[in-house]
Scaffold this motif. Structure first.
Motif, PDB file in Angstrom:
ATOM      1  N   LEU A  30       0.910  -1.307   0.125  1.00  0.00           N
ATOM      2  CA  LEU A  30      -0.303   0.495   0.271  1.00  0.00           C
ATOM      3  C   LEU A  30       0.700   1.139   0.308  1.00  0.00           C
ATOM      4  O   LEU A  30       1.283   2.156  -0.673  1.00  0.00           O
ATOM      5  N   ALA A  31       1.792   1.399   0.984  1.00  0.00           N
ATOM      6  CA  ALA A  31       2.835   2.681   0.858  1.00  0.00           C
ATOM      7  C   ALA A  31       3.466   2.737  -0.550  1.00  0.00           C
ATOM      8  O   ALA A  31       3.456   4.220  -0.664  1.00  0.00           O
ATOM      9  N   ARG A  32       4.433   1.772  -1.225  1.00  0.00           N
ATOM     10  CA  ARG A  32       5.397   1.860  -1.704  1.00  0.00           C
ATOM     11  C   ARG A  32       3.986   1.988  -3.450  1.00  0.00           C
ATOM     12  O   ARG A  32       4.209   3.022  -4.453  1.00  0.00           O
ATOM     13  N   LEU A  33       2.776   1.825  -3.505  1.00  0.00           N
ATOM     14  CA  LEU A  33       2.097   1.822  -4.575  1.00  0.00           C
ATOM     15  C   LEU A  33       1.671   3.663  -4.449  1.00  0.00           C
ATOM     16  O   LEU A  33       1.894   4.159  -4.688  1.00  0.00           O
ATOM     17  N   LEU A  34       1.117   4.022  -3.065  1.00  0.00           N
ATOM     18  CA  LEU A  34       0.969   5.453  -2.942  1.00  0.00           C
ATOM     19  C   LEU A  34       1.969   6.698  -2.891  1.00  0.00           C
ATOM     20  O   LEU A  34       1.622   7.460  -3.646  1.00  0.00           O
ATOM     21  N   ASP A  35       3.209   5.891  -2.564  1.00  0.00           N
ATOM     22  CA  ASP A  35       4.725   6.148  -3.028  1.00  0.00           C
ATOM     23  C   ASP A  35       4.107   6.633  -4.822  1.00  0.00           C
ATOM     24  O   ASP A  35       5.250   7.983  -4.829  1.00  0.00           O
ATOM     25  N   ALA A  36       4.464   5.346  -5.571  1.00  0.00           N
ATOM     26  CA  ALA A  36       4.401   5.440  -6.864  1.00  0.00           C
ATOM     27  C   ALA A  36       3.610   6.151  -7.742  1.00  0.00           C
ATOM     28  O   ALA A  36       4.312   7.201  -8.335  1.00  0.00           O
ATOM     29  N   MET A  37       2.736   6.074  -6.654  1.00  0.00           N
ATOM     30  CA  MET A  37       1.693   7.782  -7.641  1.00  0.00           C
ATOM     31  C   MET A  37       1.792   9.297  -7.451  1.00  0.00           C
ATOM     32  O   MET A  37       1.329  10.128  -8.382  1.00  0.00           O
ATOM     33  N   ARG A  38       2.670   9.612  -6.429  1.00  0.00           N
ATOM     34  CA  ARG A  38       2.783  10.424  -5.760  1.00  0.00           C
ATOM     35  C   ARG A  38       4.000  10.736  -6.249  1.00  0.00           C
ATOM     36  O   ARG A  38       4.561  12.511  -6.788  1.00  0.00           O
ATOM     37  N   SER A  39       5.318  10.300  -6.562  1.00  0.00           N
ATOM     38  CA  SER A  39       6.170  10.222  -7.556  1.00  0.00           C
ATOM     39  C   SER A  39       6.511   9.973  -8.938  1.00  0.00           C
ATOM     40  O   SER A  39       7.549  10.573  -9.400  1.00  0.00           O
ATOM     41  N   ASN A  40       5.164  10.037  -9.263  1.00  0.00           N
ATOM     42  CA  ASN A  40       5.397   8.923 -10.903  1.00  0.00           C
ATOM     43  C   ASN A  40       6.679   8.606 -10.940  1.00  0.00           C
ATOM     44  O   ASN A  40       7.380   8.410 -12.366  1.00  0.00           O
ATOM     45  N   GLU A  41       7.036   7.221  -9.714  1.00  0.00           N
ATOM     46  CA  GLU A  41       8.169   7.023 -10.276  1.00  0.00           C
ATOM     47  C   GLU A  41       7.183   5.211  -9.578  1.00  0.00           C
ATOM     48  O   GLU A  41       7.060   5.265  -8.655  1.00  0.00           O
ATOM     49  N   MET A  42       8.570   4.609 -10.510  1.00  0.00           N
ATOM     50  CA  MET A  42       8.221   2.892 -10.546  1.00  0.00           C
ATOM     51  C   MET A  42       9.637   2.477 -10.111  1.00  0.00           C
ATOM     52  O   MET A  42      10.032   2.686 -10.924  1.00  0.00           O
ATOM     53  N   ALA A  43       9.808   1.580  -8.980  1.00  0.00           N
ATOM     54  CA  ALA A  43      10.802   0.887  -8.591  1.00  0.00           C
ATOM     55  C   ALA A  43      11.205  -0.381  -9.245  1.00  0.00           C
ATOM     56  O   ALA A  43      10.126  -1.449  -8.844  1.00  0.00           O
ATOM     57  N   LEU A  44      12.269  -0.378  -9.492  1.00  0.00           N
ATOM     58  CA  LEU A  44      12.496  -2.520  -9.807  1.00  0.00           C
ATOM     59  C   LEU A  44      13.576  -2.574  -9.026  1.00  0.00           C
ATOM     60  O   LEU A  44      14.821  -1.965  -8.576  1.00  0.00           O
ATOM     61  N   VAL A  45      14.059  -4.284  -8.567  1.00  0.00           N
ATOM     62  CA  VAL A  45      14.853  -4.725  -7.797  1.00  0.00           C
ATOM     63  C   VAL A  45      15.846  -6.093  -8.626  1.00  0.00           C
ATOM     64  O   VAL A  45      15.324  -6.830  -9.393  1.00  0.00           O
ATOM     65  N   ALA A  46      17.043  -5.751  -8.520  1.00  0.00           N
ATOM     66  CA  ALA A  46      18.034  -6.379  -8.743  1.00  0.00           C
ATOM     67  C   ALA A  46      17.004  -8.552  -8.005  1.00  0.00           C
ATOM     68  O   ALA A  46      16.702  -8.189  -6.798  1.00  0.00           O
ATOM     69  N   PRO A  47      17.036  -8.928  -9.186  1.00  0.00           N
ATOM     70  CA  PRO A  47      16.841 -10.493  -8.690  1.00  0.00           C
ATOM     71  C   PRO A  47      17.625 -11.016  -7.177  1.00  0.00           C
ATOM     72  O   PRO A  47      16.488 -11.889  -6.719  1.00  0.00           O
ATOM     73  N   GLN A  48      18.870 -10.309  -6.584  1.00  0.00           N
ATOM     74  CA  GLN A  48      19.303 -10.750  -5.702  1.00  0.00           C
ATOM     75  C   GLN A  48      18.522 -10.610  -4.795  1.00  0.00           C
ATOM     76  O   GLN A  48      18.996 -11.512  -3.451  1.00  0.00           O
ATOM     77  N   LEU A  49      17.959  -9.840  -4.703  1.00  0.00           N
ATOM     78  CA  LEU A  49      17.003  -9.138  -3.163  1.00  0.00           C
ATOM     79  C   LEU A  49      15.655  -9.656  -2.881  1.00  0.00           C
ATOM     80  O   LEU A  49      15.098 -10.096  -1.955  1.00  0.00           O
ATOM     81  N   TRP A  50      15.087 -10.711  -3.592  1.00  0.00           N
ATOM     82  CA  TRP A  50      14.215 -11.083  -4.213  1.00  0.00           C
ATOM     83  C   TRP A  50      14.794 -13.080  -2.730  1.00  0.00           C
ATOM     84  O   TRP A  50      15.475 -13.581  -2.865  1.00  0.00           O
ATOM     85  N   ASP A  51      13.298 -12.876  -2.377  1.00  0.00           N
ATOM     86  CA  ASP A  51      13.023 -14.379  -1.528  1.00  0.00           C
ATOM     87  C   ASP A  51      13.586 -15.427  -2.298  1.00  0.00           C
ATOM     88  O   ASP A  51      14.583 -16.341  -1.280  1.00  0.00           O
ATOM     89  N   ASP A  52      13.486 -15.936  -3.557  1.00  0.00           N
ATOM     90  CA  ASP A  52      14.161 -16.990  -4.166  1.00  0.00           C
ATOM     91  C   ASP A  52      15.743 -17.170  -3.893  1.00  0.00           C
ATOM     92  O   ASP A  52      16.061 -16.105  -4.918  1.00  0.00           O
ATOM     93  N   PRO A  53      16.077 -17.896  -3.195  1.00  0.00           N
ATOM     94  CA  PRO A  53      17.913 -17.446  -4.226  1.00  0.00           C
ATOM     95  C   PRO A  53      18.211 -17.990  -4.950  1.00  0.00           C
ATOM     96  O   PRO A  53      19.921 -17.731  -5.488  1.00  0.00           O
ATOM     97  N   ARG A  54      17.181 -18.692  -5.685  1.00  0.00           N
ATOM     98  CA  ARG A  54      17.538 -19.078  -7.337  1.00  0.00           C
ATOM     99  C   ARG A  54      16.972 -18.156  -8.261  1.00  0.00           C
ATOM    100  O   ARG A  54      16.377 -18.831  -9.287  1.00  0.00           O
ATOM    101  N   GLU A  55      17.031 -17.287  -8.095  1.00  0.00           N
ATOM    102  CA  GLU A  55      16.056 -16.298  -9.237  1.00  0.00           C
ATOM    103  C   GLU A  55      16.953 -16.515 -10.179  1.00  0.00           C
ATOM    104  O   GLU A  55      16.089 -15.974 -11.559  1.00  0.00           O
TER     105      GLU A  55
END
Length: 281
Positions: A30-55
């Motif tokens: 919720l908070a991240r989407l509200l930030d995206a609405m206000r800032s007009n920015e969307m974040a993409l993250v590096a796969p190593q940050l995801w939970d699955d260690p084999r992404e």
């Protein structure tokens, strides 16, 4: 197939998605989407940050040439891999499994409000065509990466390993993964353990990188939420008054698009038309 080299001009394409107008969904915090609405920015993250260690399975591979060429030794396949950032969407039309995985609602028995707002999610819909259209805007801003929207293939571990082996021993050798298609494929092969996600990935693949300098783990891209998103809906377990409050927050943040109501947890009263008399209880 004409392979695009990583250092070529910025490109964008869809992989294994024949219908670009299929709806895809994502549950944002919720908070991240509200930030995206206000800032007009969307974040993409590096796969190593995801939970699955084999992404990113290619990162975990070593090339072994000890039996092929004298003194060849071993080298990590990661040396051939451009940095990448991703965002996960889904073709799944909605399920309790995904809802509970990405949204938490614990109602206070007195106030009936969600006491876990920090982990509450909001479902957002768009299409692959709209994601690619947003990619055109990123290129117009002077992009340093390629945009790929691809459907994930769910495979057994052995099949993923075999595909990597085949690519490394193919015509291009390990440099297959120095192409946009190769790098994208390496991030679209996933264990069938996660098959229920029906995932579609938005990928940003860097066009240049230095092995001696770590890449950022997060990239922010400019968006127009009202053009990119086709609708949003709030967690169906919220009580009506709180869902109304959520909508007001998003309108204040600048969202003018459709807000749909998810009726998955709505009680339904059924009227059964009887065709014969029945005994009293």
């Amino acid at each position: 197939m004409n392979l695009v080299q990583i250092n070529d001009d910025p490109s964008q394409f869809a992989a294994r998605i024949p219908d670009l107008d299929l709806p895809v969904r994502r549950i944002f915090p919720l908070a991240r989407l509200l930030d995206a609405m206000r800032s007009n920015e969307m974040a993409l993250v590096a796969p190593q940050l995801w939970d699955d260690p084999r992404e990113d399975p290619t990162v975990l591979c070593m090339l072994d040439g000890t039996n092929l060429v004298q003194n060849k030794g071993q080298r990590q396949l990661a040396d051939y891999l451009a940095p990448a950032w991703a965002q996960c969407w889904s073709l799944n039309p909605g399920s309790d499994t995904l809802l509970r995985a990405y949204s938490r609602v614990r109602l206070d028995p007195q106030s009936r409000r969600n006491t876990d707002r920090l982990d509450e999610g909001v479902t957002v819909t768009t299409t692959v065509r709209r994601l690619l259209a947003a990619g055109e805007g990123w290129h117009a801003d002077g992009a340093d990466g390629h945009i790929v929207v691809g459907r994930v293939e769910y495979l057994e571990d052995q099949e993923i390993s075999q595909r990597i082996v085949n690519a490394c021993n193919g015509e291009q050798g390990p440099r297959f993964f120095c192409t946009v298609q190769g790098r994208a494929n390496s991030l679209l092969w996933k264990r069938d353990y996660f098959g229920h996600e029906q995932e579609v990935r938005l990928l940003l693949i860097g066009r240049s990188w230095r092995q001696d300098k770590p890449s950022p783990t997060l990239r922010r891209l400019r968006i127009d939420p009202n053009s990119l998103f086709t609708s949003i809906s709030f967690d169906p377990r919220l009580v009506d008054f709180e869902a109304i409050e959520r909508e007001a927050e998003f309108r204040e943040a600048g969202y003018t698009g459709e807000v749909t109501r998810d009726l998955s947890y709505q009680k339904t009263l059924s009227l059964l038309m009887m065709t014969r008399d029945w005994p009293d209880p």
